[in-house]
Design a protein around this motif. Structure first.
Motif, PDB file in Angstrom:
ATOM      1  N   ILE A 339       0.871  -1.469  -0.164  1.00  0.00           N
ATOM      2  CA  ILE A 339       0.259   0.177  -0.250  1.00  0.00           C
ATOM      3  C   ILE A 339       0.403   1.411   0.012  1.00  0.00           C
ATOM      4  O   ILE A 339       0.823   2.106  -0.866  1.00  0.00           O
ATOM      5  CB  ILE A 339      -0.321   0.025   0.815  1.00  0.00           C
ATOM      6  CG1 ILE A 339      -1.622  -1.018   1.346  1.00  0.00           C
ATOM      7  CG2 ILE A 339      -1.874   1.610   1.738  1.00  0.00           C
ATOM      8  CD1 ILE A 339      -2.596  -0.619   2.724  1.00  0.00           C
ATOM      9  N   LEU A 343       1.146   4.368  -2.498  1.00  0.00           N
ATOM     10  CA  LEU A 343       0.843   5.413  -2.439  1.00  0.00           C
ATOM     11  C   LEU A 343       1.902   6.550  -2.469  1.00  0.00           C
ATOM     12  O   LEU A 343       1.798   7.494  -3.071  1.00  0.00           O
ATOM     13  CB  LEU A 343       0.351   5.404  -1.192  1.00  0.00           C
ATOM     14  CG  LEU A 343      -1.168   5.252  -0.779  1.00  0.00           C
ATOM     15  CD1 LEU A 343      -1.253   5.744   0.625  1.00  0.00           C
ATOM     16  CD2 LEU A 343      -2.078   5.909  -1.419  1.00  0.00           C
ATOM     17  N   LEU A 398      -4.434  10.662  -1.694  1.00  0.00           N
ATOM     18  CA  LEU A 398      -4.978   9.283  -0.930  1.00  0.00           C
ATOM     19  C   LEU A 398      -6.042   9.688  -1.603  1.00  0.00           C
ATOM     20  O   LEU A 398      -6.820   8.357  -2.121  1.00  0.00           O
ATOM     21  CB  LEU A 398      -5.796  10.582   0.322  1.00  0.00           C
ATOM     22  CG  LEU A 398      -4.268  10.634   1.276  1.00  0.00           C
ATOM     23  CD1 LEU A 398      -5.105  11.117   2.266  1.00  0.00           C
ATOM     24  CD2 LEU A 398      -3.726   9.461   1.927  1.00  0.00           C
ATOM     25  N   LEU A 402      -5.410   5.456  -3.021  1.00  0.00           N
ATOM     26  CA  LEU A 402      -5.771   4.671  -1.610  1.00  0.00           C
ATOM     27  C   LEU A 402      -6.376   3.439  -2.446  1.00  0.00           C
ATOM     28  O   LEU A 402      -6.405   2.241  -2.490  1.00  0.00           O
ATOM     29  CB  LEU A 402      -6.618   4.937  -1.302  1.00  0.00           C
ATOM     30  CG  LEU A 402      -6.271   6.309   0.429  1.00  0.00           C
ATOM     31  CD1 LEU A 402      -6.747   5.966   1.244  1.00  0.00           C
ATOM     32  CD2 LEU A 402      -5.514   4.902   1.615  1.00  0.00           C
ATOM     33  N   TYR A 403      -7.172   3.739  -3.217  1.00  0.00           N
ATOM     34  CA  TYR A 403      -7.725   2.411  -3.982  1.00  0.00           C
ATOM     35  C   TYR A 403      -7.736   1.804  -4.584  1.00  0.00           C
ATOM     36  O   TYR A 403      -7.049   0.690  -4.384  1.00  0.00           O
ATOM     37  CB  TYR A 403      -9.323   3.456  -5.089  1.00  0.00           C
ATOM     38  CG  TYR A 403      -9.887   2.157  -5.430  1.00  0.00           C
ATOM     39  CD1 TYR A 403     -11.195   1.084  -4.924  1.00  0.00           C
ATOM     40  CD2 TYR A 403     -10.526   1.253  -6.820  1.00  0.00           C
ATOM     41  CE1 TYR A 403     -12.223  -0.359  -5.191  1.00  0.00           C
ATOM     42  CE2 TYR A 403     -10.533   0.833  -7.315  1.00  0.00           C
ATOM     43  CZ  TYR A 403     -11.690   0.078  -6.393  1.00  0.00           C
ATOM     44  OH  TYR A 403     -12.604  -1.119  -7.392  1.00  0.00           O
ATOM     45  N   PHE A 406      -5.466  -0.366  -2.263  1.00  0.00           N
ATOM     46  CA  PHE A 406      -5.719  -1.784  -1.488  1.00  0.00           C
ATOM     47  C   PHE A 406      -6.162  -2.976  -2.725  1.00  0.00           C
ATOM     48  O   PHE A 406      -6.020  -4.127  -2.263  1.00  0.00           O
ATOM     49  CB  PHE A 406      -7.332  -1.144  -1.260  1.00  0.00           C
ATOM     50  CG  PHE A 406      -7.409  -0.658  -0.014  1.00  0.00           C
ATOM     51  CD1 PHE A 406      -6.714  -1.075   1.595  1.00  0.00           C
ATOM     52  CD2 PHE A 406      -7.867   0.809   0.298  1.00  0.00           C
ATOM     53  CE1 PHE A 406      -6.465  -0.909   2.744  1.00  0.00           C
ATOM     54  CE2 PHE A 406      -6.901   1.579   1.416  1.00  0.00           C
ATOM     55  CZ  PHE A 406      -6.216   0.730   2.921  1.00  0.00           C
TER      56      PHE A 406
END
Lengths: 802, 225
Positions: A339, A343, A398, A402-403, A406
């Motif tokens: 992650i 990011l 973010l 983020l998606y 994940f």
């Protein structure tokens, strides 16, 4: 570890160049637009906040109740200030200012010709208490110098403009409007640009009364002008509500009962001065908070669209990165580490986009003053802009990172290594669809907005105003007692200039921002009518010069004084007279005298098309001819203009020649709307561009993903055309889905906007059809390249790869 | 070192239930070199995934160094994996965006080894597999044999106790394949336990023991002499 991530992120960027370009350009354009919008919103919201007493300062305003609604006014009758000082002892300070727009300042310069300046705003008659209430910085002198008449204080900019250096200014004499000699008694620092009370040339208030006639300043309770405004500073213990309450008895005390019942005085907080569009201010514009909110929303949407591209491309790309993620997990990489890696990759892309965005915004900044009311002198980059960029950067990282992070980190290593992720993409593809529909919907709302705004502005430009606005040159006329005798000669000389068709002397052209109105009596009634009549004071050439059409009777007889009156259709309507000719010969009382009505003129638009046609009276009276309208034939324009200038300057050697064209002035009524239309076009363009980038990225991914399917279909005999259809069908459906969402939103927003115009285009279905046609066309063009390429590929190759 | 008892794994979709491992039991001792053979679909890969802690069994016991790991969560599995197990795949699975050196370095990054130490150890293993001269190349610039040698270097850089090899010569010609088998043999002689899935009888001969599987069960075990 971080360096390692940076390395791989950088190499990923280089490896997927097309993706990177799409991501970075899309984001950069979105963020640049957002940064400029931020500048505009900050500028507008920051108006007058620099005053230390910002929250305690109020302006006294009023509204008058008429049968057809309330009329709001920021102007106050002359005697209010003195009366309030007596009746409101609890108010800590009361200040009155009187603005003079377009005043001429003359600076004697020894033996040479004097320097002449026309100041469009910032020239105020002002009292000393103003400086105890509002924040200013004195470079020389102090507020008390304005206690005596004949004194003037300049801001640094004007002191330098007039005298070279501001230190030179104090003690010098200047002349205002060729009438009032003033001694410079002090210099203040320039006020910030974000103010509605611009202070440039400040004349002591006690200078004004002897020249009251010239500036329309009186001590009559019935007379008010928006130039005269009153500000108060409330102590923290006193609420504006208590003052408003006391205003009721105040108006009863000074007006007779009937008038007082209609008149309401109240306090308007300084913080509303810039945003309450019911009132004017002394700056150059008001902005409604809704407009600012709309702008901020558009900015937010554009960035959101760019972030959506990012998410779509990252998750689409995820499949091709599955192996890398699988390997990392097998080698012991934890989910958090993956992650973090994704990011940080996002952060790099976003940082590059931020850099590019700053560049784009910097290049675009000079155009900002064309699109908004932000002066060119307002800097783009400041501490708050950097904070804004930083916050945007973090938010976008973010939002966009983020998606995908994940999704990628959630891959099961075994399946990732076997590249089984392709088949499991079902759910994600539907999310991508949702995101693409959102993008299309946003761009379609903007397309609808653009079509409507552009159509409306064209409609206004071409609307029948009821008079001819083309090729009319407007000049100032001087109406003091020494200049008046020159008018006849001036008119004669102007008419002899070749290319001049007609010359008319008047108070103002048929359509102007001038609001001169009066109560009136009709047909010898004892009581005045319930509505006011608007006045146009002009010579007989007025009708011909502006192409006004008489539909009944005749023009008033040529005269330097008022003898007869011409009215418009609307007045007849309002008085309940059906046939225009029936009003002829009836009398109308304006001021103290009755005049016969000799003619009725066809309605013309006396103000902007936002407003209804007004009841109007036209009559002659030489002293009020402040404007000269010169109708030109258009041939040999430049020689005509030069000749006109020469004649004017010879007639009025002490004055500044300020020519303007009527059609341009009328266009200025709609400056904010025109800017809005341009903004819509711009943002619709940006939105379309960003969604095209997104669609292109997705179709590229889809083309890879469907390579095998296309191969099999072609082996089984599918034509190239049917393959193109296969690709386009999906996007067509998405565009249509977006249309279903965008139409009601666009309809609602734009019908709201159109409410602001009395004369407006209808909301036709064709507008919406055009919007979807444009969207479909753009989507198809974007899709077709990749689709055609995929359809032409050799099926043997695509099947081998699998 | 490894003891599995009655290991079961069933793959279910809505319509089909596929039994991949059916009460499978065997033991592998420290320092052994075991080959697992069998036809496609016999459960070899599932077994290797479970042994590599990449997947968990539905039932049964899996003792790794006498610790029961069958129920470990993903995080604990990842920790155990990165310190104890090295992987060699048929398709190499090198990361295309990383150089030879960086690929081999990756496991050390995840176990938190300091940069200077990493450099020393990566150079050591790259020397060992004789690919040092290509340390700054990217995987796609190398031949298949060279790529697999990098993969082996990556598998051993962390000095794992166990190497799991999934058809390590499957994508290689015979001379490159032999080189890789030679490498694995050397590692085994230095004390590393190796479990290798293979289709090749030739490669299986490098091992000490062959476990033959069919339909998720062991059929025979041959001890090599």
């Amino acid at each position: 570890m971080f360096i390692h991530y940076l390395t791989i992120a950088w190499r990923n960027l280089l490896r997927h160049k097309a993706n990177s370009v799409i991501n970075i350009t899309g984001l950069a354009i979105g963020i640049a637009a957002c940064l400029l919008i931020f500048r505009v919103v900050r500028f507008e919201l920051g108006h007058d906040t620099f005053h230390k007493n910002y929250k305690q300062l109020y302006r006294v305003v009023k509204h008058d109740a008429y049968p057809d609604g309330l009329v709001y006014e920021e102007g106050m009758p002359g005697p209010v200030t003195a009366a309030m000082r007596v009746d409101f002892p609890q108010i800590s300070a009361i200040s009155e200012v009187f603005s003079s727009y377009g005043s001429q300042i003359t600076i004697p310069s020894g033996t040479q010709a004097p320097k002449k300046f026309t100041e469009s705003s910032g020239v105020l008659f002002i009292d000393t208490s103003f400086f105890h209430m509002f924040t200013t910085k004195w470079l020389s002198g102090n507020a008390s110098v304005l206690a005596q008449p004949g004194k003037v204080v300049l801001d640094k900019e004007h002191a330098e403009r007039y005298f070279g250096q501001w230190q030179e200014a104090t003690g010098k004499t200047i002349t205002m409007d060729n009438q009032i000699p003033l001694m410079v008694a002090g210099v203040i620092e320039n006020q910030p640009l974000s103010t509605d009370i611009p202070l440039s040339v400040l004349v002591s208030f006690s200078t004004l009364p002897p020249y009251g006639n010239r500036y329309n300043y009186t001590q009559r309770w019935q007379h008010s002008t928006s130039n005269h405004q009153i500000f108060v500073l409330l102590p923290s213990a006193v609420t504006p509500a208590s003052i408003n309450k006391q205003f009721t008895s105040f108006t009863r005390k000074y007006y007779d009962e009937e008038v007082a019942a209609k008149k309401t005085f109240f306090l308007q907080p300084l913080k509303d001065l810039h945003f309450d569009t019911r009132f004017g201010n002394m700056g150059d514009h008001t902005t409604s908070r809704t407009t600012l909110l709309t702008l901020a929303l558009i900015g937010g949407f554009v960035v959101m669209m760019a972030a959506i591209n990012f998410i779509n491309l990252c998750t689409a790309q995820a499949a091709t990165r599955a192996k890398e993620i699988g390997v990392r997990k097998v080698l012991g990489g934890r989910r958090q580490q993956i992650i973090f890696q994704v990011l940080s990759e996002t952060a790099i892309v976003v940082s590059l986009a931020l850099l590019l965005a700053s560049g784009i915004a910097f290049v675009a900044k000079p155009s900002l003053s064309l699109l908004s009311s932000v002066p060119a002198a307002v800097a783009l980059f400041s501490k708050d802009a950097f904070l804004f960029l930083l916050a945007t950067g973090v938010a976008v990282t973010l939002l966009a990172g983020l998606y995908p992070a994940f999704i990628l980190s959630g891959f099961a290593p075994v399946e990732a290594l076997k590249n089984k992720i392709y088949q499991k993409g079902g759910a994600r593809i539907s999310l991508r669809r949702v995101l693409v529909v959102t993008q299309f919907a946003i761009s379609q709302v903007l397309i609808i907005g653009t079509i409507i705004a552009v159509k409306q502005m064209n409609y206004i430009r071409q609307a029948d105003l009821g008079f001819n606005k083309d090729a009319i040159l407007l000049l100032d006329n001087i109406t003091d007692s020494t200049s008046l005798p020159k008018v006849a000669t001036l008119q004669q000389q102007l008419q002899q200039v070749s290319g001049v068709k007609a010359v008319s002397f008047c108070s103002d052209p048929p359509s102007s921002s001038n609001d001169w109105s009066s109560n009136f009596y009709f047909n010898h009634a004892a009581k005045d009518e319930s509505f006011d009549i608007f006045l146009k004071i002009a010579d007989t050439a007025y009708f011909n010069t502006y192409g006004l059409q008489l539909i009944a009777g005749r023009s008033f007889t040529a005269s330097d004084t008022t003898r007869e009156v011409v009215v418009n259709e609307m007045l007849c309507n309002k008085l309940g007279i059906r046939e225009a000719k029936d009003i002829l010969g009836k009398d109308i009382r304006l001021g103290g005298k009755w005049y016969p009505i000799t003619g009725v003129v066809k309605d013309f638009k006396a103000s902007s098309l936002r407003e209804e046609v007004r009841p109007i009276a036209l009559f002659s009276r030489k002293e009020f001819y402040g404007t000269i309208g010169v109708k030109l034939s258009g041939a040999g324009l430049s020689t005509s203009l030069a000749a006109i200038k020469e004649i004017w300057e010879r007639t009025y050697p002490d004055y500044v020649y300020n020519p303007s064209f009527l059609d341009e002035k009328i266009a200025n009524f709609y400056q904010q709307e025109t800017q809005l239309a341009v903004l819509y076009k711009l943002f619709a363009g940006i939105a379309i561009f960003i969604s095209c980038l997104g669609v292109y990225g997705l179709i590229s991914f889809l083309a890879i993903q469907k390579t095998k399917e296309v191969g099999i279909r072609k082996t089984l005999g599918a034509s190239a055309a049917s393959i193109v259809v296969l690709f386009s069908r999906e996007f067509t459906l998405l565009v249509v889905a977006a249309f279903v969402i965008a139409t009601p939103i666009g309809w609602w927003l734009m019908s709201h906007w159109l409410q602001g115009f009395v004369y407006r285009i209808p909301m036709e279905i064709t507008i919406f059809l055009l919007a979807i046609a444009i969207s479909l066309l753009i989507a198809w063009i974007t899709v077709s390249y990749k689709a055609i390429k995929a359809s032409l590929a050799n099926p043997v190759k695509s099947l081998q790869n699998n | 070192m490894i003891k599995i008892t009655d290991l079961e794994k069933v793959y279910r979709t809505e319509e089909v239930e596929t039994v991949a491992l059916n009460k499978l039991s065997f033991e592998v001792k420290h320092g052994e070199f075991v080959a697992v053979m069998g036809p496609s679909g016999c459960g070899k890969s599932t077994l290797l995934n479970i042994l590599g802690l990449l997947d968990d069994p539905d039932a049964g016991s899996f003792l790794f160094n006498d610790i029961e790991v069958a129920h470990f969560n993903e995080r604990k599995r990842a920790d155990l994996r990165k310190h104890n197990i090295g992987f060699v795949f048929q398709s190499f699975n090198l990361i295309d965006e990383l150089t030879v050196f960086e690929n081999a370095e990756l496991p050390l990054i995840y176990t938190g080894v300091k940069a200077a130490e990493r450099k020393k150890r990566v150079e050591e293993v790259l020397e060992k597999v004789q690919i040092m001269h290509r340390r700054n190349h990217y995987p796609q610039q190398l031949s298949g044999g060279q790529q697999q040698r990098v993969a082996v270097a990556r598998a051993v850089v962390n000095k794992p106790k166990l190497i799991l090899a999934d058809e390590p010569t499957g994508n290689l010609d015979s001379s490159n394949g032999n080189e890789v088998m030679q490498l694995l043999t050397e590692l085994n002689e230095q004390g590393t336990t190796i479990i290798m899935v293979t289709h090749s009888e030739h490669d299986a001969r490098y091992s000490h023991r062959i476990i033959r599987m069919l339909d998720g069960q062991t059929v025979t075990e041959n001890i090599m002499i």
